[in-house]
Design a protein around this motif. Structure first.
Motif, PDB file in Angstrom:
ATOM      1  N   ASP A  61      26.113   2.183 -17.059  1.00 35.87           N
ATOM      2  CA  ASP A  61      25.761   3.251 -16.136  1.00 35.87           C
ATOM      3  C   ASP A  61      25.944   2.858 -14.683  1.00 35.87           C
ATOM      4  O   ASP A  61      26.364   3.666 -13.859  1.00 35.87           O
ATOM      5  N   PHE A  62      25.619   1.611 -14.360  1.00 37.83           N
ATOM      6  CA  PHE A  62      25.687   1.251 -12.949  1.00 37.83           C
ATOM      7  C   PHE A  62      27.126   1.251 -12.445  1.00 37.83           C
ATOM      8  O   PHE A  62      27.363   1.324 -11.243  1.00 37.83           O
ATOM      9  N   ARG A  68      37.747   9.483  -2.914  1.00 43.56           N
ATOM     10  CA  ARG A  68      36.767   8.418  -2.808  1.00 43.56           C
ATOM     11  C   ARG A  68      36.072   8.461  -1.469  1.00 43.56           C
ATOM     12  O   ARG A  68      34.898   8.126  -1.346  1.00 43.56           O
ATOM     13  N   ARG A  90      33.411  11.095  -1.886  1.00 45.04           N
ATOM     14  CA  ARG A  90      32.358  10.717  -2.828  1.00 45.04           C
ATOM     15  C   ARG A  90      31.450   9.668  -2.238  1.00 45.04           C
ATOM     16  O   ARG A  90      31.882   8.685  -1.683  1.00 45.04           O
ATOM     17  N   GLY A  91      30.216   9.847  -2.308  1.00 51.37           N
ATOM     18  CA  GLY A  91      29.277   8.879  -1.748  1.00 51.37           C
ATOM     19  C   GLY A  91      28.948   9.174  -0.312  1.00 51.37           C
ATOM     20  O   GLY A  91      27.867   8.828   0.164  1.00 51.37           O
ATOM     21  N   TYR A 141      21.335   9.944 -11.465  1.00 49.35           N
ATOM     22  CA  TYR A 141      21.395  10.102 -12.909  1.00 49.35           C
ATOM     23  C   TYR A 141      20.028   9.948 -13.555  1.00 49.35           C
ATOM     24  O   TYR A 141      19.034   9.682 -12.913  1.00 49.35           O
ATOM     25  N   THR A 143      19.281   1.664 -15.814  1.00 50.56           N
ATOM     26  CA  THR A 143      20.662   1.240 -16.013  1.00 50.56           C
ATOM     27  C   THR A 143      21.580   1.689 -14.890  1.00 50.56           C
ATOM     28  O   THR A 143      22.746   1.334 -14.870  1.00 50.56           O
ATOM     29  N   ALA A 144      21.004   2.481 -13.950  1.00 50.26           N
ATOM     30  CA  ALA A 144      21.885   2.991 -12.904  1.00 50.26           C
ATOM     31  C   ALA A 144      22.128   1.990 -11.801  1.00 50.26           C
ATOM     32  O   ALA A 144      22.977   2.217 -10.939  1.00 50.26           O
ATOM     33  N   LEU A 145      21.381   0.905 -11.784  1.00 45.98           N
ATOM     34  CA  LEU A 145      21.539  -0.086 -10.728  1.00 45.98           C
ATOM     35  C   LEU A 145      22.146  -1.366 -11.276  1.00 45.98           C
ATOM     36  O   LEU A 145      21.838  -1.773 -12.398  1.00 45.98           O
ATOM     37  N   ASN A 146      22.989  -1.991 -10.484  1.00 48.13           N
ATOM     38  CA  ASN A 146      23.607  -3.263 -10.866  1.00 48.13           C
ATOM     39  C   ASN A 146      22.525  -4.331 -10.956  1.00 48.13           C
ATOM     40  O   ASN A 146      21.884  -4.653  -9.960  1.00 48.13           O
ATOM     41  N   THR A 185      27.500   4.601 -11.226  1.00 54.09           N
ATOM     42  CA  THR A 185      26.844   4.716  -9.928  1.00 54.09           C
ATOM     43  C   THR A 185      27.757   4.167  -8.837  1.00 54.09           C
ATOM     44  O   THR A 185      27.911   4.770  -7.774  1.00 54.09           O
ATOM     45  N   LEU A 219      34.349  12.193 -11.402  1.00 56.71           N
ATOM     46  CA  LEU A 219      33.971  11.010 -12.168  1.00 56.71           C
ATOM     47  C   LEU A 219      34.112  11.243 -13.655  1.00 56.71           C
ATOM     48  O   LEU A 219      33.377  10.686 -14.450  1.00 56.71           O
ATOM     49  N   GLY A 239      30.407   6.400  -8.170  1.00 58.44           N
ATOM     50  CA  GLY A 239      29.862   7.565  -7.485  1.00 58.44           C
ATOM     51  C   GLY A 239      29.646   7.329  -6.002  1.00 58.44           C
ATOM     52  O   GLY A 239      29.546   8.269  -5.217  1.00 58.44           O
ATOM     53  N   LYS A 240      29.568   6.061  -5.631  1.00 58.56           N
ATOM     54  CA  LYS A 240      29.411   5.765  -4.214  1.00 58.56           C
ATOM     55  C   LYS A 240      30.735   5.867  -3.482  1.00 58.56           C
ATOM     56  O   LYS A 240      30.786   5.737  -2.272  1.00 58.56           O
ATOM     57  N   GLY A 241      31.815   6.054  -4.223  1.00 58.08           N
ATOM     58  CA  GLY A 241      33.122   6.123  -3.580  1.00 58.08           C
ATOM     59  C   GLY A 241      33.677   4.756  -3.220  1.00 58.08           C
ATOM     60  O   GLY A 241      34.493   4.637  -2.311  1.00 58.08           O
ATOM     61  N   LEU A 242      33.249   3.709  -3.927  1.00 60.92           N
ATOM     62  CA  LEU A 242      33.743   2.371  -3.636  1.00 60.92           C
ATOM     63  C   LEU A 242      35.192   2.222  -4.080  1.00 60.92           C
ATOM     64  O   LEU A 242      35.633   2.874  -5.018  1.00 60.92           O
ATOM     65  N   MET A 300      32.279  15.848  -9.023  1.00 60.41           N
ATOM     66  CA  MET A 300      32.265  14.521  -8.401  1.00 60.41           C
ATOM     67  C   MET A 300      33.608  13.808  -8.532  1.00 60.41           C
ATOM     68  O   MET A 300      33.898  12.909  -7.761  1.00 60.41           O
ATOM     69  N   LEU A 353      29.218  13.741  -0.800  1.00 58.40           N
ATOM     70  CA  LEU A 353      28.865  14.225  -2.133  1.00 58.40           C
ATOM     71  C   LEU A 353      28.230  13.054  -2.862  1.00 58.40           C
ATOM     72  O   LEU A 353      28.777  11.971  -2.891  1.00 58.40           O
ATOM     73  N   ALA A 397      31.120   0.962   2.695  1.00 60.19           N
ATOM     74  CA  ALA A 397      32.341   1.552   2.140  1.00 60.19           C
ATOM     75  C   ALA A 397      32.756   2.789   2.899  1.00 60.19           C
ATOM     76  O   ALA A 397      33.923   3.186   2.868  1.00 60.19           O
ATOM     77  N   ILE A 447      20.155   5.304  -2.198  1.00 57.23           N
ATOM     78  CA  ILE A 447      21.603   5.050  -2.185  1.00 57.23           C
ATOM     79  C   ILE A 447      22.338   6.367  -1.965  1.00 57.23           C
ATOM     80  O   ILE A 447      23.262   6.463  -1.164  1.00 57.23           O
ATOM     81  N   THR A 488      27.262   1.203  -0.067  1.00 49.88           N
ATOM     82  CA  THR A 488      27.756   2.564   0.159  1.00 49.88           C
ATOM     83  C   THR A 488      28.081   2.768   1.624  1.00 49.88           C
ATOM     84  O   THR A 488      29.126   3.313   1.982  1.00 49.88           O
TER      85      THR A 488
END
Lengths: 519, 326, 319
Positions: free
Chosen positions: C216-217, B85, B88-89, B96, B101-104, C220, B57, C223-226, B55, B92, B119, B166, B116
């Motif tokens: 973690d976010f 970038r 990614r997204g 997780y 915790t993966a979401l804002n 994420t 990352l 990972g979105k490529g922002l 990725m 690819l 972007a 997402i 996404t």
């Protein structure tokens, strides 16, 4: 007493400013003035660190208040820079009945700022007000000798006194014995809108910012050349100096020797004037071992006064004895049982009293902090000097309020003090050293001889004889050494080079602004 | 089917004060379109770092030290940051383990999906439309309402669906799922598994599924890669692996009994010892200290992936030579 | 906010203010000396008993303590904040003149210092450990270590010597009279205050940001490529907002009561000087009423910050 909190800030920040202001060229002139309708030649801005606190001259004690109200109000008589009294609202005066009756001829054609004509009735009303307890006038005790006031006509005033009292005339010349308009007293507007007979009239007052005075066109001494005088409050002394350098002010009053030391270049003129107030180490003669005159004399002998001045005030000051008025200019040390600074003699005196290196004298001295710049430095210098003759002086620093409390109760062995002076020696020391004086406790000494001498001098009507008597008072004070008199410090005036005709006064009066001009 | 992703000799190291510690050591594999590859291994085996290397990352302090990662016809490792970038997204995507915790937490769920899409070049209106579509695709009821919700207002399962939405909203060619069901309860796990599988089938998406749960592997992965101490130790079709593991480690994981559908196995209990410290690998095969089949040769040289038809295994000892001791 | 929340908020505020009034009253009376010694100093020894009584009556300190307290409290509750013992000016008019100056100073310092602090904090935290980070932290340390009075005095000295300019020479110009003249006088003291403000905000921003960056976010989002700037601002910084907003609120509140040194050096007629002079003069009514007003403003600032929390973080809304 002088000084504000701003002093602490000033002291702390001065070291940094020293480096920068010393290095940078200071004679860069750029015209900055105040916005506003006045042209530069008639507007006069005086910067100072503290503001007046009230508008009633009878209750004025803070020196800024006295300074300012002194320009608005007049008195029967006023002192000049030599310390002698001259005519103000009274053109002549004479004594009768062995000095117990004083007759004043009042000036004609004088008006108060609001137009009311000035007559003897105004003087009588003012004195009555001063004597009234409810007024809480500070001058009241000085005028307690007046038993009666007569006004035979509009321009004659007769005072009846308990006894001859030369200090009384000086008391009448003080700002807090100013002559008020009887109508104002009756209407109870005295502290609200100042209305006097002085060279300047009251314009406006924004507390802690500005105070504006206007020239009184009808002033009996001739209208001042300055159309407007503005007192601006700049609490920080280094900031005042910066403002003078930037030509923002025409005049300023400061008191910190370290700031005064930085004045250099052509942009600012520094004028030094010895004050009437004096720095002294007061001793508590009612406590052992200071109850032994020899011990007190030893201290008085040991101290090198000039060294104190050089150390704490950069040499800006004058060694002085008890009496500081310029009209009574005596030797500062004649009367001491030695030459000042004679540590050998001091050692002998101590030994004679049974003290020495193995039996040292231990004293605790109170020192006031935060009021004036040199207090702690004085204490430390005295500490070092007295150590040389084996006297241990411990300093106890106190903030003003606790210092005053302890001072009034004489809760100390010694006190590093800055006491107010005045043109009359009796005003200065009567309250300390006459029997029953109001400040007898901090005086630290009872001496019937001294008391009698002081009273006699005050009641003496002949000038030459009086001069002699006060000289004896001075020498007696130095001989008994209830205190160690050190020096008169300098007041500092910063003037723009365009200012002419200003004369500083030992009592900090600004009365010569009436003759000052700019240009 | 064409290969969506081809990884060759990928090596990654963690830079410490005392030097570089290799944590991924020459891993190679491929994922075809529409295929799920499971990557299995204990924690510390390097599977997550492999995924992060693909990725781009990797955390600060970790760096790819060699190999290639080809997505289609491009080597991702050769791309600049901006180009990376863009990939990614869009082409690819990764999901997780912990959906909480993966979401804002301070952003509405719909906005996070839209972000996404925006972007990667979609217009505002297209993004809004596609967001609702994506939320619907992952099985969320009432997408408009969900789109306006904040993550804390949704359940764990719903959040994971959002995370998947997402990831798939841009129709990526490859989805990497790093233990996405471990934090969910069993029923929800099954739903998510089914969902990802369906998306794979519907859109021809390649999927890498990282897990230590062999039950999951059996259910959804066509092919499996077993990792140990930063290396691939066995790779092949899942069915083949299960039927006849060619590496003692795989055999140990599976145990002697083929796993029933949906059963979760605790494989570690069946192999004694600890996985090795990547910074202090013993000479030769890293599995040797725990291996019941170890020979002298194993202590001398580390075995590469050898052909052990139908799969490949990194072991000097072919199965017929294995002793029965377990 | 719910009705219950509002009621408990108001109740708490009143209780706080009452407590403040009692503490101030007690502390003032506990200080050695009184208005008479403040005015006269050692000369107060000259007063005879009758004079002293008259003065005490004039200053209102001859009454028993409880009567003084309740008399003042009653007046305040009916809107009369009291009168200065010397000048006779009403406290309300004194505050009406002084408060806007201090509030304006605090606002300006915040407007200068907060964004600068946040910007520098993100700058440092985005590349932790690198020269940029070390440089920013070093600058912040300097900004915190140098006391206000040094910074202010040096600034005044430099302006005067090098530029022949003293910004506060003229009469103070209120904002309502002339915005440009007023800002010319306020910008330098505000800048001095902003230095320490920015340093403190920078430190909080940096640590909050660093902590959030590990979340973690954030992974994420990457990972979105922002774009990195979007990740930094919308994801990391936004989530780090609560501690940053908290420190800004605290610093602002502190400025409301703590600008006295800058007011001294730049001759600004603000609340700091007003309060200081009143304390030194034992002008009780002025001190008590002013402190009460400042406390009320502080509570108000806290309320605003709390409301802003809710805007920033929707999770707080639903509690």
């Amino acid at each position: 007493m002088q000084g504000t909190w701003g002093r602490r800030v000033a002291t702390a920040s001065v070291a940094l400013s020293l480096g920068l202001t010393g290095a940078a060229c200071s004679s860069r002139s750029s015209p900055t003035g105040d916005a506003g309708g006045q042209t530069a030649s008639t507007q006069f801005v005086i910067a100072r660190t503290g503001d007046i606190d009230l508008l009633d001259p009878h209750r004025a004690t803070a020196f800024q208040t006295v300074q300012t109200l002194g320009l608005i109000y007049g008195n029967l008589v006023k002192a000049d820079s030599s310390g002698k009294l001259h005519a103000d609202l009274a053109t002549e005066w004479s004594y009768a009945d062995a000095g117990r009756t004083v007759t004043f001829t009042l000036r004609q054609g004088v008006r108060f700022h609001n137009g009311d004509p000035f007559t003897s009735a105004d003087v009588k009303a003012s004195i009555t007000r001063l004597q009234d307890e409810k007024t809480s006038a500070v001058a009241r005790s000085n005028l307690s000798g007046i038993t009666g006031v007569d006004t035979p006509d509009d321009h004659t005033l007769v005072l009846h006194l308990k006894a001859a009292d030369s200090a009384l005339l000086y008391a009448l010349s003080a700002v807090n014995a100013a002559v008020l308009d009887a109508k104002d007293i009756a209407a109870d507007t005295v502290g609200k809108k100042p209305n006097g007979t002085g060279p300047f009239s009251f314009g406006s007052w924004q507390q802690n910012r500005d105070l504006t005075l206007k020239a009184s066109q009808g002033y009996w001494g001739g209208a001042p050349k300055l159309a407007t005088v503005i007192f601006r409050i700049i609490p920080d002394e280094p900031s005042i100096l910066a403002g003078m350098r930037a030509h923002s002010f025409q005049m300023a009053t400061i008191s910190d020797p370290t700031v005064a030391q930085q004045v250099s270049g052509d942009a600012v003129t520094l004028v030094k004037q010895p004050a009437l107030s004096y720095h002294a180490l007061m001793l508590n003669g009612r406590r052992a071992p200071l109850d032994k005159p020899a011990v007190r004399q030893a201290i008085a002998c040991a101290v090198d006064r000039q060294q104190v001045i050089t150390t704490v005030a950069n040499g800006d000051g004058k060694v002085t004895g008890p009496i500081t008025s310029p009209a009574f200019d005596y030797s500062a040390t004649q009367g001491l049982p030695c030459t000042a600074g004679d540590t050998a003699k001091a050692g002998q005196l101590l030994a004679g009293a049974g003290f020495g290196p193995d039996h040292p004298v231990k004293l605790r001295a109170i020192v006031e902090t935060g009021e004036y710049a040199t207090s702690v430095a004085e204490g430390q210098n005295l500490q070092a000097q007295l150590k040389a003759i084996g006297i241990q002086l411990t300093l106890e620093q106190e903030a003003t309020d606790s210092y005053v409390k302890r001072w009034l109760a004489a809760d100390y062995d010694a006190a590093v003090a800055l006491n107010g002076g005045s043109y009359s020696p009796y005003t200065m020391y009567g309250r300390y050293f006459t029997t029953g004086g109001s400040l007898g406790i901090p005086a630290g000494l009872d001496s019937p001889d001294l008391s009698a001498l002081l009273n006699r001098a005050n009641q003496e009507t002949d000038d030459a004889a009086q001069h002699q008597l006060y000289q004896q008072v001075q020498e007696k004070l130095l001989e008994l050494s209830p205190w160690v008199w050190l020096f008169r410090g300098d007041d500092y005036y910063l003037l723009s080079p365009t200012v002419h005709g200003f004369v500083p006064m030992p009592n900090q009066s600004l009365q010569y602004l009436a003759e000052t001009s700019v240009g | 089917m064409s290969a969506v992703l081809e990884v060759a000799e990928l090596s990654t190291a963690i830079l410490t004060a005392t030097g570089a510690r290799p944590v991924v050591r020459g891993v190679s594999f491929a994922v075809a379109a529409g295929e799920t590859l499971a990557i299995v291994g204990e924690s510390g085996s390097g599977k997550t770092l492999t995924a992060l290397s693909v990725m781009g990352l990797l955390p600060d302090g970790a760096r790819v030290t060699g190999g290639s990662v080809r997505l289609g016809d491009r080597d991702l490792l050769g791309l600049g940051a901006r180009e990376r970038r863009a990939v990614r997204g869009a082409e690819l995507a990764m999901i997780y383990q912990d959906p909480t915790t993966a979401l804002n937490p301070l952003m509405r769920v719909g906005a996070q999906v839209r972000e996404t899409l925006r972007a990667h070049g979609r217009s505002a209106e297209a993004a809004r439309g596609r967001t609702l579509e994506a939320l619907d695709e992952v099985g969320l009821p009432n997408p408009e309402r969900i789109a306006r919700a904040f993550p804390h207002q949704l359940s764990g399962g719903m959040r994971q669906r959002v995370v998947i939405a997402i990831a798939v909203s841009t129709r990526p060619r490859l989805l990497i799922a790093d233990e996405p069901t471990t934090a969910l309860d069993v029923t929800v796990q099954q739903q998510i598994l089914a969902l990802v599988d369906r998306l794979r089938a519907d859109h021809g998406m390649g999927v890498i599924w990282i897990t230590h749960d062999l039950g999951v592997v059996a259910r959804i992965a066509q092919r499996t890669l077993v990792m140990y101490a930063g290396r691939a130790v066995e790779v092949g079709r899942t069915a083949d692996l299960y039927r006849a593991p060619q590496h003692p480690y795989t055999a140990g994981l599976l145990g002697s009994v083929p796993p029933a559908r949906g059963t979760q196995r605790p494989p570690l209990a069946q192999i004694g010892g600890q996985p090795p410290d990547p910074g202090a690998l013993p000479p030769g095969c890293p599995f040797r200290p725990r291996c019941p089949q170890a020979r002298d040769r194993c202590a001398a040289t580390e075995p590469p992936l050898l052909a052990r038809p139908p799969q490949q295994a990194a072991c000097w000892v072919p199965v017929p030579e294995w002793s029965r001791a377990c | 906010m719910t009705g219950k929340e509002i009621r408990s908020r108001v109740g708490g505020t009143l209780l706080t203010l009452l407590g403040v009034s009692v503490v101030v009253f007690i502390v003032l009376r506990a200080l050695p000396g009184d208005a008479i010694t403040a005015k006269l100093g050692t000369e107060s020894g000259v007063l005879d008993h009758a004079q002293r009584q008259a003065l005490e009556h004039y200053y209102g300190i001859d009454q028993p303590l409880l009567a003084q307290y309740f008399g003042w409290l009653r007046a305040v509750l009916s809107g009369n904040l009291g009168v200065s013992a010397d000048s006779g000016q009403s406290v309300t008019s004194m505050l009406a003149a002084a408060l806007p100056v201090t509030v304006e100073l605090a606002v300006l310092a915040t407007l200068l210092g907060a964004p600068a602090g946040v910007f520098l904090g993100v700058l440092a935290a985005a590349r932790p450990g690198r020269p940029r980070d070390i440089g920013v932290q070093g600058a912040a340390l300097l900004g915190l270590a140098i006391p206000e009075f040094v910074l202010g005095s040096v600034l005044v000295a430099v302006l005067a010597s090098a530029f022949g300019y003293f910004p506060n020479a003229g009469a103070f110009v209120p904002l309502t009279e002339s915005v440009s003249a007023n800002l010319g006088q306020m910008i330098y003291p505000a800048a001095v205050l902003a230095v320490a403000f920015a340093a403190i905000v920078m430190r909080t921003t940096r640590s909050a940001y660093l902590e959030m960056a590990r979340a973690d976010f954030v992974r994420t989002a990457q990972g979105k490529g922002l774009a990195p700037s979007r990740v930094r601002l919308r994801h990391v910084l936004h989530n780090a907002g609560i501690p940053i907003l908290t420190i800004i609120g605290i610093q602002f509140g502190y400025l409301l009561g703590g600008t006295v040194i800058v007011e001294q050096i730049f001759a600004l007629p603000g609340v700091g000087r007003l309060l200081l002079n009143a304390i030194l003069n034992h002008d009780y009514a002025v001190v008590q009423s002013t402190v009460l007003v400042i406390a009320a403003i502080f509570v108000l600032v806290n309320l605003v910050v709390d409301l802003l929390y809710r805007v920033l973080d929707p999770r707080v809304r639903i509690s």
